[in-house]
Design an enzyme around this catalytic site. Sequence first.
Site, PDB file in Angstrom:
ATOM      1  N   HIS A 226     -30.070 -34.582 -15.213  1.00  0.00           N
ATOM      2  CA  HIS A 226     -31.140 -33.482 -15.900  1.00  0.00           C
ATOM      3  C   HIS A 226     -32.358 -33.678 -15.491  1.00  0.00           C
ATOM      4  CE1 HIS A 226     -31.151 -30.610 -19.174  1.00  0.00           C
ATOM      5  NE2 HIS A 226     -32.337 -30.840 -19.289  1.00  0.00           N
TER       6      HIS A 226
ATOM      7  N   TRP B 189     -37.439 -22.426 -18.792  1.00  0.00           N
ATOM      8  CA  TRP B 189     -37.308 -21.984 -20.046  1.00  0.00           C
ATOM      9  C   TRP B 189     -38.236 -22.535 -21.017  1.00  0.00           C
ATOM     10  CZ3 TRP B 189     -31.586 -22.451 -22.617  1.00  0.00           C
ATOM     11  CH2 TRP B 189     -31.609 -23.915 -22.833  1.00  0.00           C
TER      12      TRP B 189
ATOM     13  N   THR C  48     -31.807 -28.046 -14.331  1.00  0.00           N
ATOM     14  CA  THR C  48     -32.532 -28.608 -15.581  1.00  0.00           C
ATOM     15  C   THR C  48     -33.456 -27.615 -15.971  1.00  0.00           C
ATOM     16  OG1 THR C  48     -32.378 -30.549 -14.010  1.00  0.00           O
ATOM     17  CG2 THR C  48     -34.017 -30.573 -16.122  1.00  0.00           C
ATOM     18  N   GLU C  49     -33.391 -27.361 -17.298  1.00  0.00           N
ATOM     19  CA  GLU C  49     -34.074 -26.489 -18.251  1.00  0.00           C
ATOM     20  C   GLU C  49     -34.355 -25.142 -17.794  1.00  0.00           C
ATOM     21  OE1 GLU C  49     -35.268 -27.793 -21.099  1.00  0.00           O
ATOM     22  OE2 GLU C  49     -34.057 -29.749 -20.899  1.00  0.00           O
ATOM     23  N   LEU C  50     -33.287 -24.565 -16.750  1.00  0.00           N
ATOM     24  CA  LEU C  50     -33.491 -23.170 -16.366  1.00  0.00           C
ATOM     25  C   LEU C  50     -34.681 -23.300 -15.371  1.00  0.00           C
ATOM     26  CD1 LEU C  50     -32.528 -20.598 -18.864  1.00  0.00           C
ATOM     27  CD2 LEU C  50     -31.195 -22.043 -17.577  1.00  0.00           C
TER      28      LEU C  50
END
Lengths: 451, 426
Positions: free
Chosen positions: A109, A299, A145-147
Amino acid sequence: MRAVCLYFQVHQPLRLRTYRFFEIGAYHNYYDDYQNRFILRRIAEKCYLPMNKLLLDIFKEYGSAFKVSFSISGIALEQFRMYAPEVLKSFQKLAKTGNVEFLAETYSHSLSSLISKTEFMAQVNTHRDMIRQYFNQEPVTFRNTELIYSDGIGEMVGEMGFKTVLTEGAKHILGWKSPNFMYVNAINPKIKVLLRNYQLSDDIAFRFSNRGWHDWPLTAEKYVDWLNQADPKQEVLNLFMDYETFGEHQWAETGIFEFMRSLPARVFSHSDFSFHTPAELAEKIQPVSAIHVPDPISWADEERDVTAWLGNDLQDDAYDNLYSMEEMVRKSADPEILKDWRFIQSSDHFYYMCTKWFSDGDVHQYFNPYGSPYEAYINFMNVLSDFRLRLERGTRPGEAPAFRDIASEKKAVREKPVRKITAKTKITKAKKVKTTPTSEPKPKKRRRPLP
Amino acid sequence: MKILMFGWEFPPHIAGGLGTACFGLTKGLAKHQVDIRFVVPKAYGDENQEAVRLVNASDVTVNMKDSVYKEYWKRIEYMEIGSNIIPYVSPDEFSRILSQQELTKISEDSRVFSNQYEFSGAYGRNLLEEVSRYALVASALATSRDFDLIHAHDWLTYPAGIAAKYVSGKPLVIHVHATEFDRSGENVNQQVYDIERKGMEEADKIIAVSNLTRNTVIEKYGIPEDKVVTVHNAVEPTEKKNINGTSHVPEKIVTFLGRITYQKGPDYFIEAARLILEKDSNVRFVMAGSGDLLEKMIRRTAQLRMGHKFHFTGFLRGADVDRMLAMSDVFVMPSVSEPFGIVPLEAMRSNVPVVISKQSGVSEVLQHALKVDFWDIHGMADAIYGFLHYAGAQKMFNRYGKDEVESLKWEYSGLKVKEVYQQMLR
């Protein structure tokens, strides 16, 4: 065709323990095993297990009419294996239904996509292997990771053979465009891009239990009405959210499970939407145009950029330091070194250093083990300093193995004051002169000037 | 709006942070058109009087022959109810009798009262007695000066505040900069505690310098929550000074600056220094200040054999404080109990990063500081080490630390205090 695409992010970081500077060079265990186990177990009980069971029940009822997709970070998978094997089993059960798509991401991530193509690809490959191994699926869709996404990241992903990427339907990249269509990467039009509908996603993920919200309480009936209000020409509503929404961010008492349990039935009975995975959508719907994302989006936060992880001095210094070791890590070819390097790459460590929550953003404090960004930074840098020391010792040819080095150093530290006493009590000048040069170069060796 | 304000000290004659805080606050209030008559027991003559008209309590001549005091003596009758003050402030039997004798004498013999009251102006042996005398003068002032409200700072002036309230009937605000629990831990001096409690009970409103202190007032003195408001202290803006902050040693300098007493936690600083020196010899530690624990601290550093890296400067004031701070690379305030703690703000103003204990009021207003529990010597050592070694923390602090401090203006605190006044006068 009109589709709803449900996608859930599953990730838990390996939190670092309080690692003090005087442990640098002496101890190499960096993780807060107790906290990590405790938190993972808690979320397993409150979210993963009940929600997986709920999904399984839905599949039993509706078969392949209902579909969801997951991305489970490598670090989360490792922790399931260590602390909650039954969670891993329940995800495998879901995989066997054939109605679940597992997406690829970076193993830890990490934020590697923003700095190192080599490391990024290596991590994605590791993660892809894990998906194959655990879920017997060949991932064809990627979500970072986290869009986090940009044209460049999309291109790299294409090089690795993925067909589709998920990202945020950020206002500033969409402009007048709608997120409810399929787009393609601006560099490589073969890569399809699905954009999160943040309005509809956050209605569930953030606002569901908010009693101050004028639409509270949210019911499946109301929600399907909203889905129906979307322009009939729009093809896909992408509902992307943290899996922890169910039972952890929104407690069971809020009725979130009942909501999800009744949603599919309502969709089938009161709308013409059907559920699809990203892989299916890539086959079924035609992209409308290219989407230009020159700078990375994500995001996170209002800004939908990467400033939650990077941009302040603490984050940038830690990040640069971490990735400056890449070459040395590769040369070392030591599996322990590589493992730790991956673990400490988790984006979460940088998230804790964010100073944006000084003004707002209680989201940042959620699960944050640190009292302040400075604390997070110093702790991380202590760990990183030890890591660098191991790396340098390991890669310098002809040097003694790390553990012996440490032992002798610890001795030296302990002996120092004792030696001073003898020098003073005897007051022989010759001895004093002798002791100073032997005791001085040593600390110099130990100390490392930092850039 | 005119305020009669009672203090105990004022710059440059200060034994602690109270004088500095009073000075800042009066300046802040003056900016919002509040007139203040500030009373201190003894004025030396060189106080900074730009913001307040300083009334030296020793200069108040109480003259029986003045016709005004005929009226005053009517009031002192009323004050006789207030002479309850005297047993409170001076439980010492001898001085109590003495005061009472003086009081009775006063009504008979005018010569006694046409003398000026002499105050030593510092904390002394006859402190409690002086406190009660100060209260007596306060009541005299309260009749002779025109004002709307009384404001008293810390326990030494509470009796004065109460006396003035009794005489004038004007509302009383007391300002809690510290409580007996901060000064003495759990071994409180009962007399002082009683004075404090009496002051809080008599006050119409209580201002605490931090939420930490506010909680102490509520919990340990049994004061209702809605009577106590928090107004955080602030710091004076930087004056363009030519401070020679050049250090003549190659090592980095880590500084403790404050009274060397139990309250300030100097022993924790020494233990943290020991931990750092074990790992990093490129640091020197300085303990600036004096106090009853000084000798013990010197013995401890000698015992640890770190005298060559650990220095004591004694009490510093004025330019020396600025110089010491300017030379520092990290400032540490490990206070066991610190109602506010203004020195870290002065350090940050000089661009020195600070490590402060969570048990300090100032930690409530700072973001760009490292906060540790005072007893957590490992955490403290780690925080100091972090600031000394990791460039990111230094950069971040350099960018925002000074701005943060400079946003803590006395002007804003003054406005909040004025709002408290307005509420009471409404």
